[in-house]
Design a protein around this motif. Structure first.
Motif, PDB file in Angstrom:
ATOM      1  N   UNK A 140       0.827  -1.209   0.000  1.00  0.00           N
ATOM      2  CA  UNK A 140       0.000   0.000   0.000  1.00  0.00           C
ATOM      3  C   UNK A 140       0.864   1.263   0.000  1.00  0.00           C
ATOM      4  N   UNK A 141       0.500   2.205  -0.847  1.00  0.00           N
ATOM      5  CA  UNK A 141       1.259   3.452  -0.944  1.00  0.00           C
ATOM      6  C   UNK A 141       0.294   4.632  -0.787  1.00  0.00           C
ATOM      7  N   UNK A 142       0.402   5.313   0.333  1.00  0.00           N
ATOM      8  CA  UNK A 142      -0.553   6.391   0.639  1.00  0.00           C
ATOM      9  C   UNK A 142      -0.446   7.538  -0.358  1.00  0.00           C
ATOM     10  N   UNK A 143       0.794   7.946  -0.676  1.00  0.00           N
ATOM     11  CA  UNK A 143       0.964   9.084  -1.599  1.00  0.00           C
ATOM     12  C   UNK A 143       0.304   8.789  -2.941  1.00  0.00           C
ATOM     13  N   UNK A 144       0.524   7.562  -3.417  1.00  0.00           N
ATOM     14  CA  UNK A 144      -0.065   7.168  -4.702  1.00  0.00           C
ATOM     15  C   UNK A 144      -1.589   7.186  -4.622  1.00  0.00           C
ATOM     16  N   UNK A 145      -2.099   6.665  -3.507  1.00  0.00           N
ATOM     17  CA  UNK A 145      -3.558   6.609  -3.343  1.00  0.00           C
ATOM     18  C   UNK A 145      -4.142   8.018  -3.356  1.00  0.00           C
ATOM     19  N   UNK A 146      -3.501   8.918  -2.618  1.00  0.00           N
ATOM     20  CA  UNK A 146      -3.994  10.296  -2.580  1.00  0.00           C
ATOM     21  C   UNK A 146      -3.871  10.942  -3.957  1.00  0.00           C
ATOM     22  N   UNK A 147      -2.773  10.639  -4.658  1.00  0.00           N
ATOM     23  CA  UNK A 147      -2.597  11.187  -6.005  1.00  0.00           C
ATOM     24  C   UNK A 147      -3.721  10.727  -6.932  1.00  0.00           C
ATOM     25  N   UNK A 148      -4.093   9.439  -6.813  1.00  0.00           N
ATOM     26  CA  UNK A 148      -5.183   8.902  -7.638  1.00  0.00           C
ATOM     27  C   UNK A 148      -6.488   9.652  -7.353  1.00  0.00           C
ATOM     28  N   UNK A 149      -6.739   9.906  -6.054  1.00  0.00           N
ATOM     29  CA  UNK A 149      -7.962  10.624  -5.681  1.00  0.00           C
ATOM     30  C   UNK A 149      -7.922  12.042  -6.262  1.00  0.00           C
ATOM     31  N   UNK A 150      -6.790  12.700  -6.153  1.00  0.00           N
ATOM     32  CA  UNK A 150      -6.680  14.078  -6.629  1.00  0.00           C
ATOM     33  C   UNK A 150      -6.729  14.152  -8.160  1.00  0.00           C
ATOM     34  N   UNK A 151      -6.171  13.139  -8.832  1.00  0.00           N
ATOM     35  CA  UNK A 151      -6.225  13.119 -10.296  1.00  0.00           C
ATOM     36  C   UNK A 151      -7.660  13.004 -10.801  1.00  0.00           C
ATOM     37  N   UNK A 152      -8.479  12.286 -10.027  1.00  0.00           N
ATOM     38  CA  UNK A 152      -9.866  12.076 -10.452  1.00  0.00           C
ATOM     39  C   UNK A 152     -10.777  13.226 -10.023  1.00  0.00           C
ATOM     40  N   UNK A 153     -10.209  14.180  -9.326  1.00  0.00           N
ATOM     41  CA  UNK A 153     -10.997  15.275  -8.749  1.00  0.00           C
ATOM     42  C   UNK A 153     -10.855  16.517  -9.617  1.00  0.00           C
TER      43      UNK A 153
ATOM     44  N   UNK B 106      -1.370   8.656  10.126  1.00  0.00           N
ATOM     45  CA  UNK B 106      -0.673   8.845   8.848  1.00  0.00           C
ATOM     46  C   UNK B 106      -1.631   9.127   7.696  1.00  0.00           C
ATOM     47  N   UNK B 107      -2.816   8.514   7.726  1.00  0.00           N
ATOM     48  CA  UNK B 107      -3.762   8.749   6.635  1.00  0.00           C
ATOM     49  C   UNK B 107      -4.129  10.231   6.601  1.00  0.00           C
ATOM     50  N   UNK B 108      -4.475  10.759   7.762  1.00  0.00           N
ATOM     51  CA  UNK B 108      -4.825  12.183   7.808  1.00  0.00           C
ATOM     52  C   UNK B 108      -3.609  13.052   7.474  1.00  0.00           C
ATOM     53  N   UNK B 109      -2.434  12.690   8.012  1.00  0.00           N
ATOM     54  CA  UNK B 109      -1.222  13.457   7.710  1.00  0.00           C
ATOM     55  C   UNK B 109      -0.998  13.554   6.195  1.00  0.00           C
ATOM     56  N   UNK B 110      -1.231  12.435   5.524  1.00  0.00           N
ATOM     57  CA  UNK B 110      -1.061  12.410   4.069  1.00  0.00           C
ATOM     58  C   UNK B 110      -1.989  13.404   3.383  1.00  0.00           C
ATOM     59  N   UNK B 111      -3.226  13.449   3.822  1.00  0.00           N
ATOM     60  CA  UNK B 111      -4.181  14.380   3.206  1.00  0.00           C
ATOM     61  C   UNK B 111      -3.883  15.828   3.595  1.00  0.00           C
ATOM     62  N   UNK B 112      -3.374  16.022   4.817  1.00  0.00           N
ATOM     63  CA  UNK B 112      -2.979  17.383   5.216  1.00  0.00           C
ATOM     64  C   UNK B 112      -1.915  17.893   4.245  1.00  0.00           C
TER      65      UNK B 112
END
Lengths: 154, 138
Positions: free
Chosen positions: B42-55, B72-78
């Motif tokens: 699992x890669x949090x940065x990649x996951x967040x990037x995927x969400x942001x790319x689709x947004x 860490x999940x919240x930190x990543x989104x912060x």
């Protein structure tokens, strides 16, 4: 005015306190249930569960019937909850003025038949519901405002 | 008005648990869930990037709900707030989600609600004793 009537053995819980209350814009919930009306502890727990900004009354069937006309003419948006079929039949046959009744949750028990995912009726409950139907009140099963509405075929 | 997009992201399968509960009590329509760290790769940065790319910030308004302040999940989104315009809510409870989905609050209303007592953890033993205003009649 009365916005909706529902039988729900869980009385005031998540689906009722949040979703239906919001959907109906209910400002007052009236629980009509003989057992709960005589149980001070359960009355307290229901008061804890009531949605913010919503009034709550808990009446026995007879006490509710004495106040039936007043309930009908309240300025509040009223949501009436019965805990079981017998108390629902007691109120609705004593004050036969309702077009429809929602069956939310009726627990599975010995000898009951499945009518919906969370609606199970024993023969005595079917009998009570027939009395309600005989007043011209339509019965339907629906869990949430967004889920499908199925007419009850007894 | 912009289309509202709801993302729930948590440690483990709590996000799917929230969905399961939302389905029973309200609705899970339009809710995207991300159960983080449930696989070794699992890669949090990649996951967040995927969400942001689709947004699409032009046409959508994104609300991200995470489980734990300081986690860490919240930190990543912060971190993602630096480059993306979206709403981030953490210490999410089921009550917060249900209320958000049903009442569609604006930004001010969300802040007011989150600061109120309505969605805090409650010690029921004391709360029960302190209940007032049981109306005996109409």
């Amino acid at each position: 005015m009365i916005k909706a009537l529902r039988i729900d053995h869980r009385l005031v819980h998540g689906q009722v306190a949040f979703t239906w209350t919001h959907f109906l814009s209910a400002t007052r919930i009236i629980v009509i249930d003989d057992k709960v009306a005589n149980d001070d502890f359960q009355k307290m727990t229901l008061n804890m569960a009531k949605p913010a900004g919503c009034k709550l009354n808990i009446f026995s069937v007879s006490k509710a019937l004495e106040r039936a006309d007043k309930i009908d003419s309240l300025n509040d948006n009223v949501f009436i909850i019965f805990g079981n079929c017998k108390d629902a039949a007691g109120y609705i046959t004593g004050h036969p003025k309702f077009k429809e009744l929602n069956l939310g949750g009726i627990a599975k028990k010995e000898g009951s038949k499945k009518y919906g995912d969370v609606v199970y009726l024993a023969p005595d409950e079917e009998e009570e519901l027939r009395k309600i139907q005989a007043t011209g009140c339509e019965l339907f099963i629906q869990q949430l405002p967004t889920t499908k509405r199925d007419p009850l075929k007894l | 008005m912009k289309e509202r997009k709801i993302v729930i992201a948590t440690h483990g399968t709590l996000a799917e648990g929230f969905r399961s509960a939302l389905k029973i009590i309200a609705t899970d329509e339009g809710v995207e869930t991300y159960c983080c760290y449930t696989t070794p790769d699992f890669n949090l940065e990649k996951t967040i990037q995927t969400i942001m790319d689709a947004y699409d910030e032009e046409t959508q308004e994104l609300y991200v709900f995470t489980d734990l302040y300081g986690g860490s999940v919240n930190n990543g989104f912060v971190n993602a707030l630096k480059n993306h315009q979206f709403h981030l809510i953490t210490n999410t409870t089921l009550g917060v989600l249900i209320d958000f989905i049903l009442t569609n609050p604006n930004q001010d209303e969300i802040e007011t609600k989150l600061n109120s007592n309505d969605f805090k953890a409650v010690y029921c033993n004391t709360a029960l004793v302190n209940i007032e205003g049981i109306e005996e009649d109409l």
